[in-house]
Design a protein around this motif. Structure first.
Motif, PDB file in Angstrom:
ATOM      1  N   ASP A  99       1.231  -1.205  -0.087  1.00 12.83           N
ATOM      2  CA  ASP A  99      -0.258   0.054  -0.041  1.00 12.83           C
ATOM      3  C   ASP A  99       1.098   1.003  -0.027  1.00 12.83           C
ATOM      4  N   ALA A 100       1.701   1.581   0.966  1.00 14.29           N
ATOM      5  CA  ALA A 100       2.827   2.472   0.785  1.00 14.29           C
ATOM      6  C   ALA A 100       3.490   2.873  -0.904  1.00 14.29           C
ATOM      7  N   ALA A 102       2.018   1.600  -3.187  1.00 16.79           N
ATOM      8  CA  ALA A 102       1.678   1.660  -5.049  1.00 16.79           C
ATOM      9  C   ALA A 102       1.477   3.590  -4.027  1.00 16.79           C
ATOM     10  N   LEU A 103       0.762   3.627  -3.082  1.00 15.74           N
ATOM     11  CA  LEU A 103       0.934   5.269  -2.793  1.00 15.74           C
ATOM     12  C   LEU A 103       2.225   5.800  -3.485  1.00 15.74           C
ATOM     13  N   LEU A 104       3.051   5.685  -3.096  1.00 15.56           N
ATOM     14  CA  LEU A 104       4.594   6.597  -3.531  1.00 15.56           C
ATOM     15  C   LEU A 104       4.640   6.513  -5.408  1.00 15.56           C
ATOM     16  N   THR A 105       4.135   5.023  -5.646  1.00  8.51           N
ATOM     17  CA  THR A 105       4.190   5.131  -6.700  1.00  8.51           C
ATOM     18  C   THR A 105       2.813   6.209  -7.892  1.00  8.51           C
ATOM     19  N   ALA A 106       1.790   5.856  -7.205  1.00 12.69           N
ATOM     20  CA  ALA A 106       0.971   7.041  -8.028  1.00 12.69           C
ATOM     21  C   ALA A 106       0.744   8.593  -7.562  1.00 12.69           C
ATOM     22  N   ALA A 107       1.766   9.079  -6.812  1.00 14.77           N
ATOM     23  CA  ALA A 107       2.612  10.086  -5.938  1.00 14.77           C
ATOM     24  C   ALA A 107       4.193  10.958  -7.307  1.00 14.77           C
TER      25      ALA A 107
END
Length: 123
Positions: A99-100, A102-107
């Motif tokens: 989850d972390a 994925a959040l970083l990649t999305a950012a």
């Protein structure tokens, strides 16, 4: 027998005079063009404008290529993350790490797309 008015020497002389006049006229036109500052400025401005348009076109093409590459990389990363998420459903600790990630990649992807959009708007 030829008369003095139509003699070959006189005709040749007339032809040379006409040629000299034509050459002199061309020379005068060239000199006038060199002293026409306004026309030179217009030509220079048109040349610079063409160069600027070409540079903008090249920059847009590069930006389009870069955005296409970024999109392809984002799709690849998303596919990889989907595979990892499927595995993570079995392990809660792994799920939090994913989850972390994925959040970083999305950012990062959103930041890259914003940078491309800003670059395109400025161009």
């Amino acid at each position: 027998m030829s008369t003095p008015e139509t003699s070959p020497d006189r005709q040749q002389l007339q032809a040379e005079i006409e040629q000299t006049r034509a050459e002199l006229g061309a020379t005068v036109e060239e000199l006038a063009a060199k002293t026409d500052v306004k026309a030179q400025a217009k030509r220079t401005a048109a040349d610079l404008s063409d160069r600027a348009k070409q540079a903008v076109s090249e920059a847009r093409a590069k930006a389009a290529d870069a955005s296409g590459a970024a999109l392809a990389a984002a799709k690849t990363q998303a596919a990889s993350l989907q595979d990892k998420v499927a595995e993570a459903r079995r392990d809660p600790a792994q799920r939090r790490r994913l989850d972390a990630a994925a959040l970083l990649t999305a950012a990062v992807v959103v930041g890259g797309l914003l940078a491309v959009a800003i670059h395109r708007r400025r161009a």
